[in-house]
Design a protein around this motif. Structure first.
Motif, PDB file in Angstrom:
ATOM      1  N   TYR A  38      19.046 -23.570   4.296  1.00 34.66           N
ATOM      2  CA  TYR A  38      18.128 -23.000   5.285  1.00 34.66           C
ATOM      3  C   TYR A  38      18.362 -21.497   5.444  1.00 34.66           C
ATOM      4  O   TYR A  38      17.412 -20.715   5.490  1.00 34.66           O
ATOM      5  CB  TYR A  38      18.295 -23.714   6.612  1.00 34.66           C
ATOM      6  CG  TYR A  38      17.455 -23.145   7.730  1.00 34.66           C
ATOM      7  CD1 TYR A  38      16.069 -23.045   7.608  1.00 34.66           C
ATOM      8  CD2 TYR A  38      18.046 -22.692   8.913  1.00 34.66           C
ATOM      9  CE1 TYR A  38      15.295 -22.509   8.628  1.00 34.66           C
ATOM     10  CE2 TYR A  38      17.274 -22.162   9.931  1.00 34.66           C
ATOM     11  CZ  TYR A  38      15.911 -22.073   9.793  1.00 34.66           C
ATOM     12  OH  TYR A  38      15.148 -21.537  10.796  1.00 34.66           O
ATOM     13  N   GLN A  53      10.788 -23.694   5.432  1.00 29.98           N
ATOM     14  CA  GLN A  53      10.916 -25.089   5.847  1.00 29.98           C
ATOM     15  C   GLN A  53      11.753 -25.893   4.864  1.00 29.98           C
ATOM     16  O   GLN A  53      11.699 -25.676   3.652  1.00 29.98           O
ATOM     17  CB  GLN A  53       9.539 -25.734   5.984  1.00 29.98           C
ATOM     18  CG  GLN A  53       8.764 -25.270   7.207  1.00 29.98           C
ATOM     19  CD  GLN A  53       7.416 -25.964   7.317  1.00 29.98           C
ATOM     20  OE1 GLN A  53       6.706 -26.105   6.341  1.00 29.98           O
ATOM     21  NE2 GLN A  53       7.066 -26.387   8.511  1.00 29.98           N
ATOM     22  N   SER A  56      12.886 -32.146   5.504  1.00 30.54           N
ATOM     23  CA  SER A  56      13.689 -32.783   6.541  1.00 30.54           C
ATOM     24  C   SER A  56      13.819 -34.291   6.352  1.00 30.54           C
ATOM     25  O   SER A  56      14.824 -34.891   6.749  1.00 30.54           O
ATOM     26  CB  SER A  56      13.104 -32.493   7.924  1.00 30.54           C
ATOM     27  OG  SER A  56      11.772 -32.967   8.029  1.00 30.54           O
ATOM     28  N   SER A  92      11.289 -31.647  12.358  1.00 33.23           N
ATOM     29  CA  SER A  92      11.950 -30.346  12.246  1.00 33.23           C
ATOM     30  C   SER A  92      11.043 -29.238  12.776  1.00 33.23           C
ATOM     31  O   SER A  92       9.846 -29.238  12.504  1.00 33.23           O
ATOM     32  CB  SER A  92      12.303 -30.057  10.781  1.00 33.23           C
ATOM     33  OG  SER A  92      12.816 -28.747  10.634  1.00 33.23           O
ATOM     34  N   THR A  93      11.639 -28.326  13.529  1.00 31.90           N
ATOM     35  CA  THR A  93      10.912 -27.141  13.986  1.00 31.90           C
ATOM     36  C   THR A  93      11.230 -25.929  13.115  1.00 31.90           C
ATOM     37  O   THR A  93      10.662 -24.861  13.332  1.00 31.90           O
ATOM     38  CB  THR A  93      11.288 -26.792  15.439  1.00 31.90           C
ATOM     39  OG1 THR A  93      12.646 -26.311  15.477  1.00 31.90           O
ATOM     40  CG2 THR A  93      11.146 -27.989  16.364  1.00 31.90           C
ATOM     41  N   LEU A  94      12.130 -26.071  12.161  1.00 27.30           N
ATOM     42  CA  LEU A  94      12.617 -24.934  11.388  1.00 27.30           C
ATOM     43  C   LEU A  94      11.497 -24.319  10.567  1.00 27.30           C
ATOM     44  O   LEU A  94      10.929 -24.972   9.690  1.00 27.30           O
ATOM     45  CB  LEU A  94      13.775 -25.364  10.477  1.00 27.30           C
ATOM     46  CG  LEU A  94      14.951 -26.044  11.185  1.00 27.30           C
ATOM     47  CD1 LEU A  94      16.041 -26.412  10.186  1.00 27.30           C
ATOM     48  CD2 LEU A  94      15.511 -25.153  12.296  1.00 27.30           C
ATOM     49  N   PHE A 126      15.876 -31.605  13.572  1.00 25.45           N
ATOM     50  CA  PHE A 126      16.438 -30.303  13.220  1.00 25.45           C
ATOM     51  C   PHE A 126      15.666 -29.255  14.019  1.00 25.45           C
ATOM     52  O   PHE A 126      14.454 -29.110  13.827  1.00 25.45           O
ATOM     53  CB  PHE A 126      16.284 -30.023  11.720  1.00 25.45           C
ATOM     54  CG  PHE A 126      16.907 -31.054  10.827  1.00 25.45           C
ATOM     55  CD1 PHE A 126      18.281 -31.159  10.697  1.00 25.45           C
ATOM     56  CD2 PHE A 126      16.117 -31.932  10.097  1.00 25.45           C
ATOM     57  CE1 PHE A 126      18.861 -32.102   9.864  1.00 25.45           C
ATOM     58  CE2 PHE A 126      16.679 -32.890   9.265  1.00 25.45           C
ATOM     59  CZ  PHE A 126      18.057 -32.979   9.145  1.00 25.45           C
ATOM     60  N   ASP A 127      16.358 -28.531  14.891  1.00 26.59           N
ATOM     61  CA  ASP A 127      15.671 -27.487  15.655  1.00 26.59           C
ATOM     62  C   ASP A 127      16.642 -26.373  15.995  1.00 26.59           C
ATOM     63  O   ASP A 127      17.776 -26.328  15.477  1.00 26.59           O
ATOM     64  CB  ASP A 127      15.010 -28.072  16.915  1.00 26.59           C
ATOM     65  CG  ASP A 127      16.004 -28.443  18.009  1.00 26.59           C
ATOM     66  OD1 ASP A 127      17.216 -28.568  17.722  1.00 26.59           O
ATOM     67  OD2 ASP A 127      15.581 -28.616  19.169  1.00 26.59           O
ATOM     68  N   VAL A 139      21.384 -29.943  15.096  1.00 26.11           N
ATOM     69  CA  VAL A 139      21.092 -31.233  14.467  1.00 26.11           C
ATOM     70  C   VAL A 139      21.416 -32.337  15.467  1.00 26.11           C
ATOM     71  O   VAL A 139      22.538 -32.428  15.961  1.00 26.11           O
ATOM     72  CB  VAL A 139      21.915 -31.441  13.179  1.00 26.11           C
ATOM     73  CG1 VAL A 139      21.578 -32.791  12.556  1.00 26.11           C
ATOM     74  CG2 VAL A 139      21.668 -30.315  12.184  1.00 26.11           C
ATOM     75  N   CYS A 174      12.101 -30.915  21.393  1.00 29.11           N
ATOM     76  CA  CYS A 174      12.307 -29.662  20.660  1.00 29.11           C
ATOM     77  C   CYS A 174      12.681 -28.527  21.615  1.00 29.11           C
ATOM     78  O   CYS A 174      12.064 -28.385  22.670  1.00 29.11           O
ATOM     79  CB  CYS A 174      11.045 -29.291  19.898  1.00 29.11           C
ATOM     80  SG  CYS A 174      10.452 -30.565  18.777  1.00 29.11           S
TER      81      CYS A 174
END
Length: 225
Positions: A38, A53, A56, A92-94, A126-127, A139, A174
């Motif tokens: 990441y 991204q 995930s 995931s917000t990544l 995952f945020d 995580v 989130c």
């Protein structure tokens, strides 16, 4: 037969490890695979302008196998994600724009019954701690055991009464520190199984595991947010 034997040999390694060893592997996996990848993608984003991204879904499945000692099935999206019949749901917000959801596509009655008979459903998120920021990476994993979790079954069955989409969607917490997943049929406080947060010492990244409970209990029904 040879291919099947090789697959079985690969899955044996995690099943023979104790909890302490598995947690050490979890930490190494997050740091060397998830966080490292990441961070590189975030850096390359400044060059290419492309999204950073992660995939995930598969990362979440690997993570849960390490946490629980239950190997995967290797079916790549077909059937249950773990060898005991459990499911892994990832969000995931990544580098994401929209707020993610845990999607559970289970329109048919038969599939709904199968869903509620899963040994466990693992919800992985995952945020980061703050919206719009790339770091720190966080995580979290929640474990729901639908066979004996009456509150979870209650919310699911309430959704099923009025559902037209066939997709049981839960909205993860989130950028929040709570464990509340929202749905129109009811909001659930999910049992937290695992929590890890990225820390930095100088220019060095590491993941600090702050919570582990492999049998975290049952869901609670909470008021609307």
């Amino acid at each position: 037969m040879k291919k099947a034997n090789k697959k079985n040999q690969k899955s044996v390694a995690i099943t023979s490890q104790d909890e302490k060893t598995r947690l050490n592997l979890v930490k190494q996996f997050i740091e060397s695979v998830i966080l490292s990848q990441y961070r590189q993608l975030v850096d390359w984003q400044t060059v290419t302008g492309q999204s950073s991204q992660l995939d995930s879904g598969y990362l979440a499945q690997q993570l849960v196998s390490l946490l629980t000692g239950i190997p995967g099935t290797g079916q790549r999206g077909k059937g249950p994600d773990l060898a005991d019949g459990s499911e892994v749901k990832a969000a995931s917000t990544l580098s994401g724009v929209d707020v993610p959801r845990w999607n559970n596509p289970i329109g048919e009655l038969r599939k709904r019954e199968e869903y509620l008979n899963r040994p466990s459903i693992f919800f992985v998120l995952f945020d980061t701690t703050n919206r719009g920021q790339n770091f720190p990476l966080r995580v979290r994993v929640w474990r729901v055991q639908p066979q004996k979790d009456d509150i979870f079954r209650q919310v699911f069955n309430e959704w099923a009464k009025s559902s037209s989409s066939g997709n049981f969607q839960l909205h993860p917490p989130c950028w929040r520190d709570d464990n509340i997943a929202t749905n129109q049929a009811g909001n659930l406080e999910l049992p937290l199984m695992f929590y890890a947060i990225q820390r930095r010492i100088g220019a060095i990244d590491y993941m600090e595991i702050t919570h582990v409970n492999l049998s975290p209990g049952l869901c609670k029904l909470v008021k609307s947010r």
